[in-house]
Design a protein around this motif. Structure first.
Motif, PDB file in Angstrom:
ATOM      1  N   THR A 196      -8.024   0.752  -5.129  1.00  0.00           N
ATOM      2  CA  THR A 196      -8.008   1.555  -6.355  1.00  0.00           C
ATOM      3  C   THR A 196      -9.355   1.530  -7.070  1.00  0.00           C
ATOM      4  OG1 THR A 196      -7.108  -0.348  -7.542  1.00  0.00           O
ATOM      5  CG2 THR A 196      -5.531   1.271  -6.717  1.00  0.00           C
ATOM      6  N   GLU A 197     -10.251   0.617  -6.668  1.00  0.00           N
ATOM      7  CA  GLU A 197     -11.542   0.476  -7.343  1.00  0.00           C
ATOM      8  C   GLU A 197     -12.653   1.293  -6.698  1.00  0.00           C
ATOM      9  OE1 GLU A 197     -12.824  -3.502  -8.260  1.00  0.00           O
ATOM     10  OE2 GLU A 197     -10.763  -4.240  -8.298  1.00  0.00           O
ATOM     11  N   TYR A 198     -12.561   1.518  -5.390  1.00  0.00           N
ATOM     12  CA  TYR A 198     -13.655   2.166  -4.657  1.00  0.00           C
ATOM     13  C   TYR A 198     -13.149   3.420  -3.942  1.00  0.00           C
ATOM     14  CZ  TYR A 198     -15.884  -2.404  -5.322  1.00  0.00           C
ATOM     15  OH  TYR A 198     -16.401  -3.559  -5.857  1.00  0.00           O
ATOM     16  N   THR A 199     -13.792   4.537  -4.211  1.00  0.00           N
ATOM     17  CA  THR A 199     -13.392   5.791  -3.568  1.00  0.00           C
ATOM     18  C   THR A 199     -13.879   5.882  -2.131  1.00  0.00           C
ATOM     19  OG1 THR A 199     -15.385   6.890  -4.411  1.00  0.00           O
ATOM     20  CG2 THR A 199     -13.386   7.046  -5.758  1.00  0.00           C
ATOM     21  N   ASN A 200     -14.817   5.012  -1.739  1.00  0.00           N
ATOM     22  CA  ASN A 200     -15.434   5.101  -0.404  1.00  0.00           C
ATOM     23  C   ASN A 200     -14.996   3.979   0.527  1.00  0.00           C
ATOM     24  OD1 ASN A 200     -16.793   3.178  -1.983  1.00  0.00           O
ATOM     25  ND2 ASN A 200     -18.752   3.489  -0.936  1.00  0.00           N
ATOM     26  N   LEU A 201     -13.891   3.293   0.195  1.00  0.00           N
ATOM     27  CA  LEU A 201     -13.429   2.150   0.982  1.00  0.00           C
ATOM     28  C   LEU A 201     -12.389   2.576   2.018  1.00  0.00           C
ATOM     29  CD1 LEU A 201     -13.048  -0.898   1.575  1.00  0.00           C
ATOM     30  CD2 LEU A 201     -11.529  -1.006  -0.415  1.00  0.00           C
ATOM     31  N   VAL A 202     -12.621   2.170   3.267  1.00  0.00           N
ATOM     32  CA  VAL A 202     -11.639   2.351   4.338  1.00  0.00           C
ATOM     33  C   VAL A 202     -11.396   0.984   4.970  1.00  0.00           C
ATOM     34  CG1 VAL A 202     -11.081   3.486   6.519  1.00  0.00           C
ATOM     35  CG2 VAL A 202     -12.468   4.684   4.816  1.00  0.00           C
ATOM     36  N   ILE A 203     -10.119   0.588   5.102  1.00  0.00           N
ATOM     37  CA  ILE A 203      -9.753  -0.701   5.689  1.00  0.00           C
ATOM     38  C   ILE A 203      -8.987  -0.446   6.980  1.00  0.00           C
ATOM     39  CG2 ILE A 203      -8.417  -2.825   5.373  1.00  0.00           C
ATOM     40  CD1 ILE A 203      -8.752  -2.189   2.275  1.00  0.00           C
ATOM     41  N   LEU A 204      -9.426  -1.090   8.048  1.00  0.00           N
ATOM     42  CA  LEU A 204      -8.719  -0.997   9.321  1.00  0.00           C
ATOM     43  C   LEU A 204      -7.957  -2.291   9.578  1.00  0.00           C
ATOM     44  CD1 LEU A 204     -11.554   0.492  11.591  1.00  0.00           C
ATOM     45  CD2 LEU A 204      -9.779   1.748  10.340  1.00  0.00           C
ATOM     46  N   GLN A 205      -6.704  -2.178   9.959  1.00  0.00           N
ATOM     47  CA  GLN A 205      -5.916  -3.318  10.415  1.00  0.00           C
ATOM     48  C   GLN A 205      -5.163  -2.898  11.675  1.00  0.00           C
ATOM     49  OE1 GLN A 205      -3.547  -5.261   7.389  1.00  0.00           O
ATOM     50  NE2 GLN A 205      -5.295  -5.559   6.027  1.00  0.00           N
TER      51      GLN A 205
ATOM     52  N   VAL B 294       0.856  -1.191   0.000  1.00  0.00           N
ATOM     53  CA  VAL B 294       0.000   0.000   0.000  1.00  0.00           C
ATOM     54  C   VAL B 294       0.890   1.238   0.000  1.00  0.00           C
ATOM     55  CG1 VAL B 294      -1.865   1.229   1.170  1.00  0.00           C
ATOM     56  CG2 VAL B 294      -1.722  -1.253   1.342  1.00  0.00           C
ATOM     57  N   PRO B 295       0.690   2.167  -0.935  1.00  0.00           N
ATOM     58  CA  PRO B 295       1.503   3.388  -0.939  1.00  0.00           C
ATOM     59  C   PRO B 295       1.372   4.157   0.376  1.00  0.00           C
ATOM     60  CG  PRO B 295       0.277   3.183  -2.990  1.00  0.00           C
ATOM     61  CD  PRO B 295      -0.252   2.125  -2.076  1.00  0.00           C
ATOM     62  N   ILE B 296       2.432   4.861   0.736  1.00  0.00           N
ATOM     63  CA  ILE B 296       2.446   5.641   1.970  1.00  0.00           C
ATOM     64  C   ILE B 296       1.268   6.617   2.021  1.00  0.00           C
ATOM     65  CG2 ILE B 296       3.724   7.489   3.170  1.00  0.00           C
ATOM     66  CD1 ILE B 296       6.298   6.055   2.351  1.00  0.00           C
ATOM     67  N   GLU B 297       0.944   7.230   0.882  1.00  0.00           N
ATOM     68  CA  GLU B 297      -0.117   8.246   0.873  1.00  0.00           C
ATOM     69  C   GLU B 297      -1.508   7.653   1.087  1.00  0.00           C
ATOM     70  OE1 GLU B 297       1.128   7.637  -3.543  1.00  0.00           O
ATOM     71  OE2 GLU B 297       2.095   7.744  -1.571  1.00  0.00           O
ATOM     72  N   ASN B 298      -1.611   6.323   1.065  1.00  0.00           N
ATOM     73  CA  ASN B 298      -2.894   5.658   1.326  1.00  0.00           C
ATOM     74  C   ASN B 298      -2.930   5.009   2.702  1.00  0.00           C
ATOM     75  OD1 ASN B 298      -2.524   4.968  -1.997  1.00  0.00           O
ATOM     76  ND2 ASN B 298      -4.394   5.951  -1.319  1.00  0.00           N
ATOM     77  N   THR B 299      -1.973   5.392   3.557  1.00  0.00           N
ATOM     78  CA  THR B 299      -1.829   4.770   4.873  1.00  0.00           C
ATOM     79  C   THR B 299      -1.943   5.804   5.981  1.00  0.00           C
ATOM     80  OG1 THR B 299      -0.333   3.122   3.903  1.00  0.00           O
ATOM     81  CG2 THR B 299      -0.340   3.317   6.305  1.00  0.00           C
ATOM     82  N   PHE B 300      -2.728   5.465   7.010  1.00  0.00           N
ATOM     83  CA  PHE B 300      -2.844   6.281   8.217  1.00  0.00           C
ATOM     84  C   PHE B 300      -2.516   5.404   9.413  1.00  0.00           C
ATOM     85  CE2 PHE B 300      -5.203   7.648  11.952  1.00  0.00           C
ATOM     86  CZ  PHE B 300      -4.894   8.994  12.016  1.00  0.00           C
ATOM     87  N   LEU B 301      -1.746   5.940  10.346  1.00  0.00           N
ATOM     88  CA  LEU B 301      -1.449   5.225  11.582  1.00  0.00           C
ATOM     89  C   LEU B 301      -2.107   5.931  12.755  1.00  0.00           C
ATOM     90  CD1 LEU B 301       2.335   4.296  11.178  1.00  0.00           C
ATOM     91  CD2 LEU B 301       0.321   2.942  10.612  1.00  0.00           C
TER      92      LEU B 301
ATOM     93  N   MET C 157      -3.753   0.662  11.931  1.00  0.00           N
ATOM     94  CA  MET C 157      -3.575   1.132  10.564  1.00  0.00           C
ATOM     95  C   MET C 157      -4.922   1.355   9.899  1.00  0.00           C
ATOM     96  SD  MET C 157      -0.736  -1.731   9.451  1.00  0.00           S
ATOM     97  CE  MET C 157      -1.369  -2.980  10.591  1.00  0.00           C
ATOM     98  N   ALA C 158      -4.999   2.391   9.084  1.00  0.00           N
ATOM     99  CA  ALA C 158      -6.139   2.579   8.196  1.00  0.00           C
ATOM    100  C   ALA C 158      -5.599   2.772   6.790  1.00  0.00           C
ATOM    101  CB  ALA C 158      -6.975   3.786   8.618  1.00  0.00           C
ATOM    102  N   PHE C 159      -6.191   2.069   5.837  1.00  0.00           N
ATOM    103  CA  PHE C 159      -5.825   2.204   4.426  1.00  0.00           C
ATOM    104  C   PHE C 159      -7.049   2.714   3.680  1.00  0.00           C
ATOM    105  CE2 PHE C 159      -3.444  -1.496   6.105  1.00  0.00           C
ATOM    106  CZ  PHE C 159      -2.171  -0.954   6.065  1.00  0.00           C
ATOM    107  N   ALA C 160      -6.843   3.737   2.854  1.00  0.00           N
ATOM    108  CA  ALA C 160      -7.976   4.373   2.174  1.00  0.00           C
ATOM    109  C   ALA C 160      -7.467   5.198   1.002  1.00  0.00           C
ATOM    110  CB  ALA C 160      -8.746   5.268   3.152  1.00  0.00           C
ATOM    111  N   PRO C 161      -8.375   5.620   0.109  1.00  0.00           N
ATOM    112  CA  PRO C 161      -7.978   6.550  -0.956  1.00  0.00           C
ATOM    113  C   PRO C 161      -7.404   7.837  -0.371  1.00  0.00           C
ATOM    114  CG  PRO C 161     -10.121   5.595  -1.424  1.00  0.00           C
ATOM    115  CD  PRO C 161      -9.775   5.190  -0.018  1.00  0.00           C
ATOM    116  N   ARG C 162      -6.565   8.494  -1.139  1.00  0.00           N
ATOM    117  CA  ARG C 162      -5.836   9.681  -0.671  1.00  0.00           C
ATOM    118  C   ARG C 162      -6.733  10.753  -0.040  1.00  0.00           C
ATOM    119  NH1 ARG C 162      -0.836  12.246  -1.953  1.00  0.00           N
ATOM    120  NH2 ARG C 162      -0.694  14.037  -0.562  1.00  0.00           N
ATOM    121  N   PRO C 163      -7.912  11.090  -0.616  1.00  0.00           N
ATOM    122  CA  PRO C 163      -8.728  12.130   0.013  1.00  0.00           C
ATOM    123  C   PRO C 163      -9.139  11.800   1.453  1.00  0.00           C
ATOM    124  CG  PRO C 163      -9.461  11.753  -2.241  1.00  0.00           C
ATOM    125  CD  PRO C 163      -8.482  10.664  -1.918  1.00  0.00           C
TER     126      PRO C 163
END
Length: 346
Positions: free
Chosen positions: A195-204, A68-75, A219-225
């Motif tokens: 990359t397929e869904y603009t409204n997807l947020v994944i928590l790990q 997952v690119p850094i810009e799509n990752t939140f800690l 961790m949260a992975f999501a589209p850049r916005p």
């Protein structure tokens, strides 16, 4: 879908706090910008300096493992911080609502209540899968998020992938998939769908397979916005330096973690089979997690008897669809054997 239209109006207009490390990101020999103690700290490590507010080194190491690119990752300070920030950024208190799917992880409801956001509950079906019709019926123009825990806590099963995809394709808010237990599952993560869904947020999380519950790192992975908005509302230094250092060290040992996962899955099978041989056990539900849900003749009595022996599990018998059930974490072979030997005496 324009994610920026989902966020609260006051968040749209928010100018986030600018840290000294935001204004200067390079390396220097003399730091006189953040009012730190230049002499050091009583500890041997460099804790006198503020940590990287965006945890870029840790995110880079995670990126190499998860793709997952850094810009799509939140800690966050545990996944709980990411959950809370989603409410604070996207849900207008007293106006908006979110959907949860009991039985499920309790923090979704707690965070909603703290943030004065209405919770709409749509119970899972008797097979612990999504009630798609029920979910569709309670959605309105103020529904901002749907929380889906997969593998689900406390039932242990993965949610049918095509059902989740149906919601992702049709819901106009955020779909938050909590994958805290994904490392133990046959079903693959939804990360490849980012990359397929603009409204997807994944928590790990680092609290389960990585064995770092004491560090509190989620961790949260999501589209850049979405990530940009979470970074805007988070505390400036939400992940401390010690946690970043220890996480980096742990991320070098993915082989050890994979070995523990394999052993846990093997023990899950052995424990499930052994429990089914006990007369007191009615059902052992299939699990994709590092725990199993077990229906017994007298859940409360069994739980209390185990407590008296210093063996602690979770009594889930008062949770929707889990009447008479206990939730048992998969321990080491020794811990599992201790549990079984005592249960045989009941």
């Amino acid at each position: 879908m324009d994610i920026n239209n989902l966020q609260r109006e006051n968040i749209k207009n928010l100018h986030p706090y600018s840290t000294a490390r935001d204004e200067y990101k390079g390396q220097a020999s003399v730091y006189l910008d953040a009012n730190e103690n230049g002499y050091g700290s009583p500890l041997s490590h460099n804790y006198n300096r503020y940590p990287d507010p965006l945890q870029l080194d840790v995110k880079d190491a995670i990126s190499k493992i998860k793709g997952v690119p850094i810009e799509n990752t939140f800690l966050g300070n545990g996944s709980d911080e990411a959950i809370d920030l989603l409410f604070r950024a996207f849900c207008e208190p007293g106006i908006d609502n979110v959907i949860v799917l009991p039985p499920t992880y309790g923090m979704y409801q707690v965070s909603a209540q703290i943030n004065n956001v209405e919770i709409r509950k749509v119970n899972l079906l008797p097979n612990f899968q999504l009630d798609l019709e029920g979910i569709a019926e309670v959605i309105d123009e103020h529904t901002k998020m749907i929380f889906i825990c997969s593998p689900n806590n406390p039932t242990g099963n993965s949610i049918i992938r095509t059902d989740i995809e149906t919601i992702l394709a049709n819901f106009q808010g955020l779909v938050v998939i909590d994958e805290a237990y994904i490392n133990y599952a046959k079903q693959k993560t939804f990360i490849s769908e980012l990359t397929e869904y603009t409204n997807l947020v994944i928590l790990q999380t680092f609290s389960k397979a990585w064995g770092l519950a004491g560090l509190r790192l989620g961790m949260a992975f999501a589209p850049r916005p979405v990530i940009d908005i979470l970074n805007k509302v988070k505390p400036p230094y939400n992940i401390n330096q010690a946690t970043q250092d220890l996480a980096l060290e742990a991320l070098k040992n993915v082989g050890q973690v994979n070995d523990w996962i394999k052993q846990t899955v093997q023990e899950r099978t052995l424990l499930s089979e052994a429990l089914l041989e006990l007369p007191m056990v009615k059902t052992v539900y299939p699990s994709d997690a590092n725990f199993i849900l077990v229906k017994v003749e007298d859940a409360s009595k069994t739980y209390n008897a185990l407590v008296d022996q210093g063996i602690i599990i979770r009594d889930r018998s008062k949770v929707a669809l889990c009447e008479g059930c206990l939730r048992i974490t998969i321990g080491t072979p020794e811990e599992n054997n201790t549990l079984l030997q005592f249960l045989k005496t009941l």
